[in-house]
Design a protein around this motif. Structure first.
Motif, short mmCIF file in Angstrom:
data_model
loop_
_atom_site.label_atom_id
_atom_site.label_comp_id
_atom_site.label_asym_id
_atom_site.label_seq_id
_atom_site.Cartn_x
_atom_site.Cartn_y
_atom_site.Cartn_z
N GLY A 22 28.13 43.16 35.75
CA GLY A 22 28.67 41.82 35.52
C GLY A 22 30.11 41.79 35.07
O GLY A 22 30.65 40.71 34.81
N CYS A 23 30.74 42.94 35.00
CA CYS A 23 32.13 43.01 34.51
C CYS A 23 33.09 43.12 35.69
O CYS A 23 33.66 44.18 35.96
N SER A 24 33.27 42.02 36.39
CA SER A 24 34.07 42.05 37.62
C SER A 24 35.52 41.68 37.42
O SER A 24 36.28 41.60 38.39
N ILE A 25 35.95 41.42 36.17
CA ILE A 25 37.34 41.07 35.91
C ILE A 25 38.08 42.29 35.39
O ILE A 25 37.66 42.93 34.43
N LEU A 26 39.19 42.62 36.04
CA LEU A 26 40.05 43.73 35.63
C LEU A 26 41.40 43.17 35.16
O LEU A 26 41.92 42.22 35.76
N HIS A 27 41.92 43.74 34.10
CA HIS A 27 43.31 43.48 33.72
C HIS A 27 44.05 44.80 33.82
O HIS A 27 43.72 45.76 33.13
N VAL A 28 45.02 44.85 34.74
CA VAL A 28 45.80 46.07 34.96
C VAL A 28 47.18 45.89 34.36
O VAL A 28 47.88 44.91 34.67
N ASP A 29 47.58 46.80 33.50
CA ASP A 29 48.86 46.72 32.80
C ASP A 29 49.59 48.04 32.96
O ASP A 29 49.09 49.09 32.55
N MET A 30 50.76 48.01 33.60
CA MET A 30 51.54 49.22 33.78
C MET A 30 52.04 49.71 32.42
O MET A 30 52.34 48.91 31.53
N ALA A 125 48.51 42.22 35.88
CA ALA A 125 47.79 41.25 36.70
C ALA A 125 46.31 41.28 36.37
O ALA A 125 45.78 42.29 35.90
N PHE A 126 45.67 40.15 36.63
CA PHE A 126 44.22 40.09 36.62
C PHE A 126 43.71 40.27 38.05
O PHE A 126 44.31 39.76 39.00
N LEU A 127 42.58 40.96 38.19
CA LEU A 127 41.92 41.11 39.47
C LEU A 127 40.45 40.72 39.31
O LEU A 127 39.82 41.08 38.31
N ASP A 128 39.92 40.00 40.29
CA ASP A 128 38.48 39.74 40.36
C ASP A 128 37.95 40.58 41.50
O ASP A 128 38.25 40.34 42.67
N VAL A 129 37.15 41.60 41.17
CA VAL A 129 36.70 42.57 42.17
C VAL A 129 35.24 42.36 42.57
O VAL A 129 34.64 43.23 43.19
N ALA A 130 34.69 41.17 42.27
CA ALA A 130 33.28 40.92 42.59
C ALA A 130 33.02 41.12 44.08
O ALA A 130 31.97 41.66 44.48
N GLY A 131 33.97 40.67 44.91
CA GLY A 131 33.78 40.78 46.35
C GLY A 131 33.96 42.18 46.89
O GLY A 131 33.66 42.44 48.07
N ALA A 132 34.46 43.10 46.07
CA ALA A 132 34.70 44.47 46.53
C ALA A 132 33.62 45.45 46.09
O ALA A 132 33.67 46.63 46.44
N LEU A 133 32.63 44.97 45.33
CA LEU A 133 31.63 45.88 44.77
C LEU A 133 30.83 46.58 45.86
O LEU A 133 30.60 47.79 45.80
N ILE A 136 33.37 49.07 47.77
CA ILE A 136 34.03 50.17 47.06
C ILE A 136 33.14 50.81 46.00
O ILE A 136 33.13 52.03 45.84
N GLY A 137 32.40 49.99 45.27
CA GLY A 137 31.57 50.55 44.21
C GLY A 137 31.61 49.68 42.97
O GLY A 137 32.05 48.54 43.01
N ARG A 138 31.15 50.23 41.87
CA ARG A 138 31.06 49.48 40.62
C ARG A 138 32.45 49.18 40.05
O ARG A 138 33.44 49.85 40.40
N PRO A 139 32.56 48.18 39.17
CA PRO A 139 33.87 47.80 38.63
C PRO A 139 34.64 48.96 38.00
O PRO A 139 35.85 49.11 38.23
N ALA A 140 33.97 49.80 37.22
CA ALA A 140 34.68 50.92 36.59
C ALA A 140 35.20 51.89 37.63
O ALA A 140 36.29 52.47 37.48
N ALA A 141 34.43 52.09 38.71
CA ALA A 141 34.88 52.99 39.78
C ALA A 141 36.08 52.40 40.50
O ALA A 141 37.02 53.12 40.88
N ILE A 142 36.08 51.08 40.68
CA ILE A 142 37.24 50.42 41.30
C ILE A 142 38.47 50.57 40.41
O ILE A 142 39.57 50.88 40.89
N ALA A 143 38.29 50.37 39.11
CA ALA A 143 39.41 50.52 38.18
C ALA A 143 39.97 51.94 38.23
O ALA A 143 41.19 52.14 38.25
N ALA A 144 39.09 52.92 38.27
CA ALA A 144 39.54 54.32 38.33
C ALA A 144 40.28 54.59 39.63
O ALA A 144 41.30 55.31 39.66
#
Length: 421
Positions: A22-30, A125-133, A136-144
């Motif tokens: 259920g954790c489909s929101i990512l916040h990516v910060d350089m 940026a914020f990313l909503d990766v619900a549609g990519a699960l 690609i895989g689970r949210p943590a795997a997408i973040a990695a």
């Protein structure tokens, strides 16, 4: 420990993978973005304290490496103070074109994962990766995977927070910097939040923090357990309700990929305080030219023009005016900004900084116009777009208004062309 240090403490050491269901929101910060981009060309500076910012006497820190931050240096700090805190630091002038190019490449990586990307600035940026699960895989795997691609393709590091809301995801990325990944499980949000200092809440500035501390509220958990009516009485109805909701992990905002820039502006800190109205107007003209060009480059027009005037004692006022029609013309922006300056009561007063900003942006050409009889802006649009074409080929300084040909000796230090506040 300072307020900034409290908010940027590293997260807990790595353990078993957290449940990202259920954790489909990512916040990516350089990480230390401007500095990191500079180090791509200056690898010999890695491991040393490096500061990017204005090098004049009134310069301001734009970014600092983590080595410099250990000495207390942070963005928006006067460069003179940063040099006192860390005299051994290497100071580099900012190169915004380099950062914009690196940002565009990083955002291409984000958009290859999901179209639901909401930029907050050049480096986050914020990313909503619900549609990519499924793909690609689970949210943590997408973040990695995102972190790996950014490192491999751009040579840069980023920190990623993974959560079920934007607010918690952003907090998570802050807590795992630099070069980290932190998942906050949906059923662990309150445990994560309630131990944090009140300053971690979105909307708690220094004044609100002092009010909360006066009430004996030092942690988010204490805010959550405080009666809502008391918070609203002390902080205001809307602000109290907002903080109470966040303290319970409630954030209904969705990722909005087409969020437009709210404003485009530029400002200048003078090398020495200026009280000559003609010098001030000349600077307003230069800034209006810059803002107009950025509006046209981005396909924007704006309805509201504002000026920022900072006195020698650092007190600052802003004045704004909403126009009848949106504009991207430097001529209109300058005339409005000059009138706002003249009506501010600060003509002849020593100023440290001036700024020009256009707000309430709309896509260019979409708003209806009503011109007075015989009036036409076509000539001005054609003239300014011709200047744009020359600038794109030969540089922005190739063609300038006559009033700006003689560079004023009081100009200095810093020009911040921030977009999308």
């Amino acid at each position: 420990m300072s307020r900034k240090q409290q908010l940027h403490r590293p997260g807990p050491p790595p353990g078993p993978p957290a449940d990202d269901t259920g954790c489909s929101i990512l916040h990516v910060d350089m990480d230390a973005f401007f500095v990191s981009v500079e180090l791509l060309e200056r690898p010999e500076l890695r491991g040393r304290p490096v500061i990017v910012g204005g090098v004049g006497g009134r310069g301001v820190v734009s970014a600092a490496s983590y080595e410099a931050r250990r000495f207390g240096v942070h963005s928006a700090m006067p460069m003179t103070r940063a040099r006192r805190l860390c005299p051994q630091a290497v100071v580099l002038p900012p190169r915004h074109a380099k950062y914009a190019a690196a940002s565009a490449a990083v955002f291409e990586i984000f958009r290859s994962v999901t179209p639901l990307v909401e930029p907050l600035s050049l480096d986050e940026a914020f990313l909503d990766v619900a549609g990519a699960l499924r793909r690609i895989g689970r949210p943590a795997a997408i973040a990695a995977a995102i972190r790996a691609q950014v490192a491999e393709q751009q040579g840069l590091t980023c920190s990623v927070g993974v959560a079920n809301t934007k607010f918690v995801a952003k907090l998570a990325s802050t807590r795992c910097k630099p070069d980290g990944l932190l998942v906050v499980p949906a059923d662990g949000v309150l445990e994560f939040l309630h131990a944090l200092p009140v300053a971690a809440l979105w909307g708690v500035g220094e004044r609100t923090e002092q009010n909360l501390l006066r009430l004996g509220l030092r942690t988010v958990g204490q805010i959550a357990r405080t009666d809502l009516a008391l918070l609203q009485r002390e902080l205001g109805r809307a602000h109290g309700a907002h903080l109470h909701a966040l303290a319970w992990g409630r954030d209904e905002r969705s990722v909005v990929p087409d969020a437009r820039d709210k404003s485009i502006g530029a400002e200048e800190t003078f090398a020495t305080d200026v009280d000559d109205p003609e010098v001030i107007r000349r600077e307003l003209l230069r800034l209006a030219e810059k803002v107009g060009a950025r509006l046209r480059d981005g396909g924007h027009e704006g309805r509201t023009v504002s000026v920022k005037l900072r006195r020698a004692d650092f007190s600052t006022i802003t004045r704004s005016r909403t126009l009848g029609d949106p504009t991207d013309l430097a001529r209109v922006i300058y005339v409005t900004a000059s009138e706002l300056y003249e009506g501010s009561g600060l003509e002849g007063v020593r100023l440290r900084l001036v700024g020009v900003r256009v707000e309430n942006l709309v896509p260019a050409g979409t708003a209806p116009r009503q011109l007075a009889l015989g009036e036409s802006e076509d000539g001005w649009h054609a003239a300014e777009r011709a200047v744009d074409q020359v600038a794109h080929r030969f540089g922005r300084g190739a063609v300038r208004p006559a009033a700006l040909v003689r560079r004023d000796t009081s100009r200095s230090a810093r020009d911040t062309g921030d977009t999308g506040e």
